[in-house]
Design an enzyme around this catalytic site. Structure first.
Site, PDB file in Angstrom:
ATOM      1  CG  ASP A 141      12.506  45.474   3.696  1.00  0.00           C
ATOM      2  OD1 ASP A 141      11.340  45.047   3.947  1.00  0.00           O
ATOM      3  OD2 ASP A 141      13.341  44.568   3.312  1.00  0.00           O
ATOM      4  CB  ALA A 200      18.587  39.896  12.281  1.00  0.00           C
ATOM      5  CB  SER A 212      31.649  48.944   5.897  1.00  0.00           C
ATOM      6  OG  SER A 212      31.007  48.286   6.756  1.00  0.00           O
ATOM      7  CD  GLU A 259      17.173  44.919  -1.588  1.00  0.00           C
ATOM      8  OE1 GLU A 259      16.765  43.909  -0.877  1.00  0.00           O
ATOM      9  OE2 GLU A 259      17.142  45.884  -0.854  1.00  0.00           O
ATOM     10  CB  SER A 286      20.021  44.998   2.494  1.00  0.00           C
ATOM     11  OG  SER A 286      18.512  44.612   2.462  1.00  0.00           O
ATOM     12  CE1 TYR A 323      11.023  38.773  -0.634  1.00  0.00           C
ATOM     13  CE2 TYR A 323      10.685  39.135  -3.109  1.00  0.00           C
ATOM     14  CZ  TYR A 323      10.615  39.409  -1.721  1.00  0.00           C
ATOM     15  OH  TYR A 323       9.717  40.464  -1.655  1.00  0.00           O
ATOM     16  CG  LEU A 370      15.083  42.691  12.567  1.00  0.00           C
ATOM     17  CD1 LEU A 370      15.657  42.682  13.952  1.00  0.00           C
ATOM     18  CD2 LEU A 370      13.583  42.366  12.604  1.00  0.00           C
TER      19      LEU A 370
END
Length: 454
Positions: A224, A170, A93, A212, A175, A276, A172
């Protein structure tokens, strides 16, 4: 806490707002390609980009079969990639290590060794995609339709390097952008095809959802990833999470002199810490009391406020009659009320978007109602989010709400173009007076889905 003018405010409290630069995707891709060659000693085959998402309505209802209204924005995660023939997946990364990316050193695993609990940190989002592709290829995902094009051979491997312009933490969907850019890269390396069709993109989204849910451990519902892989520029998706069918709604508020503005509160934002998953468990417990597979099944095709109220009344009667409930009663009822009203708001906003002349004031009011439900019924907001919404409205926004899973992250606001600068300054000053971290501001545009960019 409030944002009334303070006599003790200092000039430093009123520093100019910080705007996140619009991404130059091709330049970032060229730089990533160079870094890849320096790291691996060979050029990548290509660079693939996938966007994050914003969501107008439909928070915490994707796993319950509700309608969501996401759009892909212009901030992307990029993956440079080249194939290997030894079954090994390597990744690096360009992002600095932080609270979300715990370790930016090179990571490596055999794809055959990827399993739940075996790949920690940010690398789980990457390696989990390869695991998810094989799972979907054999019909082992939540939607058991085998898609053989996703299967990775036993000797398939890849070298990867990633970079991102999506603000991390954020809300948005940084991930999902990572997962989807990796999925597109692996699909292209494996098949030689750079342009997966919509059914293949749908299957790739399922692979990312599996990554995920099972490898990372965040029990999200697929909103998403679908937005990142299946959006069109200038449109909002009406995503039916019962079957993941999408309708594409034209959405250009600029025609009415408006824009979408995101305020990144920079409050901590994590979804893999059980918060979540607990909301999802409570929604599923409510569905079990009602005797339904999902909460969306409680409502008719075109629900009204009376329909939502009737579901709550039925839930109360069933509990009074001794129905078994596996979660806390008060919390479960709140989650049920949020789900019913959120699904209704999604339908109402979609109706406006289908109009030749959307009533943007009504859309704004529905956004505010959505935030209030996220605050009071879903209970996922924090003071930074609530104050950002209040200040956006005070400074001229037609509507504003938390976007994403909450517990930090961002607010999205519908703002007259002429009010953008003043609104950002007002929110900036408000945060300073309350001792919050300095916020970041982004204007968001409904943008194209993930694709090869170099």
């Amino acid at each position: 806490m409030s944002c009334e003018l303070s006599e003790t405010a200092t000039p430093e409290d009123f520093a100019r707002p910080r705007w996140v630069a619009q991404p130059d995707v091709r330049e970032r891709a060229r730089r990533l390609s160079q870094k890849f060659e320096e790291a691996y000693g060979r050029a990548p085959v290509g660079v693939w980009a996938a966007p994050g998402r914003a969501n107008l309505m439909g928070e915490y209802v994707d796993f319950s079969g509700g309608m969501c209204l996401p759009f892909a924005h212009q901030y992307v995660t990029l993956t440079a990639a080249a194939p290997r023939e030894d079954g090994v997946l390597n990744a690096q990364s360009m992002q600095d290590a932080d609270e979300s990316v715990a370790d930016d050193r090179p990571q490596s695993t055999r794809i055959s060794a990827v399993a739940p609990g075996a790949v920690p940190g940010w690398f789980g989002y990457v390696a989990g995609v390869a695991w998810g592709m094989n799972r979907v290829a054999h019909g082992e995902s939540a939607h058991p339709v085998a898609v053989s094009e996703l299967e990775l051979a036993a000797d398939f491997g890849a070298d990867l390097m990633v970079d991102s312009t999506v603000p991390i933490g954020a809300g948005l969907a940084s991930s999902a952008a990572l997962e989807c850019s990796v999925a597109l890269a692996l699909f292209s390396l494996n098949t030689g095809r750079d342009h997966p069709d919509d059914p293949q993109r749908r299957a790739l989204a399922r692979a990312c959802i599996a990554a995920e849910n099972h490898i990372v451990g965040a029990n999200t519902g697929g909103l998403d990833q679908t937005a990142s892989l299946r959006s069109h520029a200038g449109e909002i998706l009406a995503l039916d999470c019962r079957d993941f069918d999408v309708a594409r709604l034209p959405a250009d508020p600029a025609l009415a002199g408006l824009t979408w503005l995101a305020v990144d509160t920079r409050a901590p934002h994590k979804l893999a810490d059980g918060q979540y998953s607990s909301r999802r468990a409570e929604c599923e417990a409510a569905a079990a009391v009602l005797g339904l597979p999902t909460l969306r099944d409680a409502l008719p095709e075109h629900p009204t406020p009376d329909d939502a109220a009737a579901v709550l009344a039925r839930f109360d009667r069933l509990l009074e009659s001794g129905a078994d409930l596996t979660e806390d009663r008060e919390k479960t009822r709140l989650r049920l009320r949020h789900s019913m009203t959120e699904m209704l708001r999604s339908v109402q906003i979609a109706h406006e978007m289908r109009s030749d002349a959307p009533n943007w004031s009504r859309v704004g009011r529905l956004l505010v109602e959505g935030h209030e439900s996220m605050r009071d019924d879903c209970q996922v907001t924090v003071p930074e989010l609530d104050i950002a919404v209040d200040e956006c409205l005070r400074a001229g926004a037609l509507g504003a709400k938390v976007v994403g899973g909450g517990f930090g992250g961002s607010v999205i606001a519908l703002v007259p173009l002429e009010s953008v600068a003043g609104l950002a300054a007002a929110v900036q000053s408000c945060f300073a007076r309350n001792g919050f971290r300095e916020p970041l501001f982004l204007t968001l545009q409904p943008s194209e889905a993930g694709r090869r960019v170099l």
